[in-house]
Design a protein around this motif. Structure first.
Motif, PDB file in Angstrom:
ATOM      1  N   LEU A  50       0.833  -1.205   0.000  1.00 43.24           N
ATOM      2  CA  LEU A  50       0.000   0.000   0.000  1.00 43.24           C
ATOM      3  C   LEU A  50       0.866   1.254   0.000  1.00 43.24           C
ATOM      4  CD1 LEU A  50      -2.830   1.360   0.343  1.00 43.24           C
ATOM      5  CD2 LEU A  50      -2.425   1.222   2.807  1.00 43.24           C
ATOM      6  N   LEU A  51       1.886   1.291   0.839  1.00 44.14           N
ATOM      7  CA  LEU A  51       2.740   2.477   0.944  1.00 44.14           C
ATOM      8  C   LEU A  51       3.559   2.688  -0.324  1.00 44.14           C
ATOM      9  CD1 LEU A  51       3.983   2.088   4.624  1.00 44.14           C
ATOM     10  CD2 LEU A  51       2.197   3.606   3.763  1.00 44.14           C
ATOM     11  N   PHE A  52       4.102   1.605  -0.879  1.00 44.09           N
ATOM     12  CA  PHE A  52       4.879   1.734  -2.111  1.00 44.09           C
ATOM     13  C   PHE A  52       4.028   2.327  -3.233  1.00 44.09           C
ATOM     14  CE2 PHE A  52       5.859  -0.069  -6.284  1.00 44.09           C
ATOM     15  CZ  PHE A  52       7.129   0.442  -6.481  1.00 44.09           C
ATOM     16  N   ALA A  53       2.844   1.771  -3.433  1.00 44.82           N
ATOM     17  CA  ALA A  53       1.986   2.254  -4.513  1.00 44.82           C
ATOM     18  C   ALA A  53       1.597   3.716  -4.298  1.00 44.82           C
ATOM     19  CB  ALA A  53       0.733   1.376  -4.610  1.00 44.82           C
ATOM     20  N   ILE A 169       9.598   1.573   6.051  1.00 44.16           N
ATOM     21  CA  ILE A 169      10.563   2.566   5.590  1.00 44.16           C
ATOM     22  C   ILE A 169      11.061   2.209   4.186  1.00 44.16           C
ATOM     23  CG2 ILE A 169      12.882   3.485   5.976  1.00 44.16           C
ATOM     24  CD1 ILE A 169      10.910   4.704   7.838  1.00 44.16           C
ATOM     25  N   LEU A 170      11.389   0.932   3.967  1.00 53.36           N
ATOM     26  CA  LEU A 170      11.876   0.505   2.659  1.00 53.36           C
ATOM     27  C   LEU A 170      10.829   0.731   1.575  1.00 53.36           C
ATOM     28  CD1 LEU A 170      13.743  -2.812   3.578  1.00 53.36           C
ATOM     29  CD2 LEU A 170      14.751  -0.603   2.982  1.00 53.36           C
ATOM     30  N   ALA A 176       9.547   6.331  -3.354  1.00 54.41           N
ATOM     31  CA  ALA A 176      10.096   7.655  -3.639  1.00 54.41           C
ATOM     32  C   ALA A 176      11.067   7.605  -4.819  1.00 54.41           C
ATOM     33  CB  ALA A 176      10.796   8.209  -2.401  1.00 54.41           C
ATOM     34  N   VAL A 177      11.876   6.528  -4.897  1.00 55.71           N
ATOM     35  CA  VAL A 177      12.804   6.374  -6.021  1.00 55.71           C
ATOM     36  C   VAL A 177      12.038   6.298  -7.340  1.00 55.71           C
ATOM     37  CG1 VAL A 177      14.456   4.799  -7.109  1.00 55.71           C
ATOM     38  CG2 VAL A 177      14.636   5.316  -4.672  1.00 55.71           C
ATOM     39  N   ARG A 182      10.494   9.324 -12.176  1.00 53.18           N
ATOM     40  CA  ARG A 182       9.397   9.503 -13.146  1.00 53.18           C
ATOM     41  C   ARG A 182       9.266   8.294 -14.070  1.00 53.18           C
ATOM     42  NH1 ARG A 182       7.668  14.577 -12.498  1.00 53.18           N
ATOM     43  NH2 ARG A 182       9.115  16.157 -11.684  1.00 53.18           N
ATOM     44  N   VAL A 183       9.413   7.122 -13.455  1.00 50.49           N
ATOM     45  CA  VAL A 183       9.259   5.869 -14.184  1.00 50.49           C
ATOM     46  C   VAL A 183       7.811   5.411 -14.077  1.00 50.49           C
ATOM     47  CG1 VAL A 183       9.960   3.447 -14.301  1.00 50.49           C
ATOM     48  CG2 VAL A 183      11.642   5.220 -13.751  1.00 50.49           C
TER      49      VAL A 183
END
Length: 305
Positions: A50-53, A169-170, A176-177, A182-183
């Protein structure tokens, strides 16, 4: 009045899922290992998805992350100092003092993200991810500092290193990366990630309810009351002053302040039990704060709306 009703409609179902978890834990559905396994799956798989997306897709323009971080960290540091002074005045020993500090500054991530999503949708989840990136390192360093002074094998350096193994955190860092590069993520992959993320909030809230221990509320009178008032009233009041001075926009201020008013995380009990804190006091604080939050969080969000 309509805004208060809307706030209640958004937040109260969240506490309904927590109550459901408390009921399910007392039914013969899962044993201790089963509930522990559910916690790990949510923490290591569903919630990071969820956080990554959210971070990968987020539009961070207009979010004053630096001022937001300064205000939130300033609030937590001030709260830590205040609780140290109060705990010494109450005659609390080191274990109780450490648990009181953790109960005053730590937060329940599952509950926070669920409320943020219900309040502001995708924007709320993005702001919650920023809160996680700011607050997880801050409260973990302070918690270990209070618990492990003079303890062999622990300390701040080990804590800082462990942050780079924290899946939340990861997930924020990887998101964020992708965002900054902008990928455009592969649609099929992101669909799978989204499906995993959708499971995180209901299962996480049920796990919160399953962790409540009502039998611990009969002890630790003065310290328990101190921990409730500090976390649910004093810290949000301090945070409101810091966040207002930072000049944050409305959604950012609301989510950051809500984050500071969240009850403490269940992981606080594990830390207290394994690193020399007062585990029974910590368990009582966790349960009491969730119960009080049923009233304080809807009131806070209604006031801010």
């Amino acid at each position: 009045m309509n805004q208060w009703i809307a706030t209640g409609e958004a937040v109260l179902p969240i506490f309904g899922l927590i109550a459901l978890g408390a009921v399910l834990r007392r039914l013969p559905l899962l044993d201790e290992k089963g509930w522990a396994g559910l916690d790990r799956i949510v923490y290591w798989v569903f919630f990071p998805a969820l956080l990554f997306a959210s971070v990968a897709r987020a539009d961070l323009q207009g979010v004053a992350v630096g001022w937001m971080a300064a205000a939130m960290i300033g609030t937590v540091v001030a709260m830590t100092a205040l609780l140290y002074v109060v705990s010494r005045f109450l005659g609390a020993g080191k274990p109780a003092r450490a648990s009181l500090v953790m109960g005053g500054i730590r937060f329940n991530t599952f509950l926070g993200v669920a409320i943020a999503e219900q309040t502001y949708g995708a924007t709320g989840v993005t702001l919650a991810a920023i809160c996680i990136a700011i607050m997880v390192p801050t409260v973990n360093v302070i918690s270990v500092w209070t618990l492990q002074q003079g303890t062999p094998g622990g300390g701040i350096l080990r804590t800082v290193g462990s942050l780079f193994q924290n899946p939340l955190i990861l997930a924020c860092l990887f998101g964020a990366v992708v965002n900054l590069a902008r990928v455009e993520p592969e649609p099929v992959l992101m669909t799978a990630v989204d499906l995993l993320g959708q499971a995180s909030l209901p299962l996480g809230l049920i796990a919160v309810g399953a962790g409540l221990t009502f039998d611990t509320l009969r002890t630790h009178g003065r310290l328990l009351a101190t921990g409730i008032v500090a976390k649910m009233l004093i810290q949000p009041a301090l945070g409101f002053g810091f966040l207002l001075a930072a000049g944050l926009s409305a959604p950012t201020l609301v989510i950051a302040l809500m984050w500071l008013a969240l009850p403490a995380a269940p992981s606080s009990y594990v830390m207290a039990r394994t690193l020399g804190g007062d585990a029974p006091l910590m368990a009582a604080l966790l349960t009491a704060q969730v119960i009080v939050a049923v009233v304080t969080l809807p009131l806070l969000l209604g006031f801010l709306s």
